[in-house]
Design a protein around this motif. Structure first.
Motif, PDB file in Angstrom:
ATOM      1  N   SER A  11       0.838  -1.204   0.000  1.00  0.00           N
ATOM      2  CA  SER A  11       0.000   0.000   0.000  1.00  0.00           C
ATOM      3  C   SER A  11       0.874   1.256   0.000  1.00  0.00           C
ATOM      4  O   SER A  11       0.563   2.231  -0.675  1.00  0.00           O
ATOM      5  N   PHE A  12       1.980   1.204   0.724  1.00  0.00           N
ATOM      6  CA  PHE A  12       2.929   2.327   0.760  1.00  0.00           C
ATOM      7  C   PHE A  12       3.511   2.579  -0.628  1.00  0.00           C
ATOM      8  O   PHE A  12       3.524   3.719  -1.120  1.00  0.00           O
ATOM      9  N   LYS A  13       3.941   1.521  -1.281  1.00  0.00           N
ATOM     10  CA  LYS A  13       4.519   1.646  -2.625  1.00  0.00           C
ATOM     11  C   LYS A  13       3.468   2.106  -3.633  1.00  0.00           C
ATOM     12  O   LYS A  13       3.757   2.915  -4.517  1.00  0.00           O
ATOM     13  N   ALA A  14       2.248   1.591  -3.514  1.00  0.00           N
ATOM     14  CA  ALA A  14       1.185   1.969  -4.446  1.00  0.00           C
ATOM     15  C   ALA A  14       0.868   3.460  -4.325  1.00  0.00           C
ATOM     16  O   ALA A  14       0.657   4.147  -5.340  1.00  0.00           O
ATOM     17  N   LEU A  15       0.834   3.974  -3.102  1.00  0.00           N
ATOM     18  CA  LEU A  15       0.583   5.402  -2.907  1.00  0.00           C
ATOM     19  C   LEU A  15       1.677   6.246  -3.545  1.00  0.00           C
ATOM     20  O   LEU A  15       1.400   7.247  -4.210  1.00  0.00           O
ATOM     21  N   HIS A  16       2.915   5.836  -3.368  1.00  0.00           N
ATOM     22  CA  HIS A  16       4.018   6.598  -3.963  1.00  0.00           C
ATOM     23  C   HIS A  16       4.006   6.511  -5.495  1.00  0.00           C
ATOM     24  O   HIS A  16       4.265   7.508  -6.173  1.00  0.00           O
ATOM     25  N   LYS A  17       3.683   5.350  -6.014  1.00  0.00           N
ATOM     26  CA  LYS A  17       3.615   5.206  -7.471  1.00  0.00           C
ATOM     27  C   LYS A  17       2.487   6.073  -8.044  1.00  0.00           C
ATOM     28  O   LYS A  17       2.666   6.752  -9.060  1.00  0.00           O
ATOM     29  N   THR A  18       1.343   6.073  -7.382  1.00  0.00           N
ATOM     30  CA  THR A  18       0.218   6.894  -7.823  1.00  0.00           C
ATOM     31  C   THR A  18       0.563   8.371  -7.717  1.00  0.00           C
ATOM     32  O   THR A  18       0.235   9.163  -8.597  1.00  0.00           O
TER      33      THR A  18
END
Length: 120
Positions: free
Chosen positions: A12-19
């Motif tokens: 979820s942390f990585k997905a937020l940064h990618k978004t």
């Protein structure tokens, strides 16, 4: 915390940064502030140990990521008073009902009921 739950938190942390990188592409200030905010929020919750609470936080992070991806757009001023919006394929596009002034005028003559969409 179990390994699978830990993996979900990291995803979820990585997905937020990618978004964040996709949504605010080219906007240095927004990229920096978004990064700072995401990191602050995860840092605040790093000591949470209750599995149920962690799962709620992961679900919240997913909802935030979805909202960013589908509802936030960038608009840049290309000329004074004229903006160009960056609409991505993930952006939700809703149908827009055009305003019909004649219908409002006719309904005002017939004394519209309270709460009607036409107001004077």
């Amino acid at each position: 915390m179990s390994n699978s739950l830990r993996r979900e938190v990291l995803q979820s942390f990585k997905a937020l940064h990618k978004t964040r990188q996709t949504v605010f592409k080219g906007d240095t200030f927004a990229l920096k502030e978004g990064r700072k905010k995401i990191n602050e929020e995860y840092q605040k919750c790093k000591n949470v140990e209750n599995t149920g609470s962690i799962e709620e936080l992961v679900n919240y992070a997913r909802a935030v990521e979805h909202e960013l991806r589908t509802c936030v757009i960038q608009a840049r001023e290309v000329e004074p008073g004229f903006y160009q919006a960056e609409i991505r394929s993930d952006t939700v596009k809703l149908d827009n009902t055009p305003f019909n002034e004649a219908a409002c005028l006719n309904s005002e003559k017939k004394k519209t009921s309270p709460g009607s969409r036409c107001s004077s």
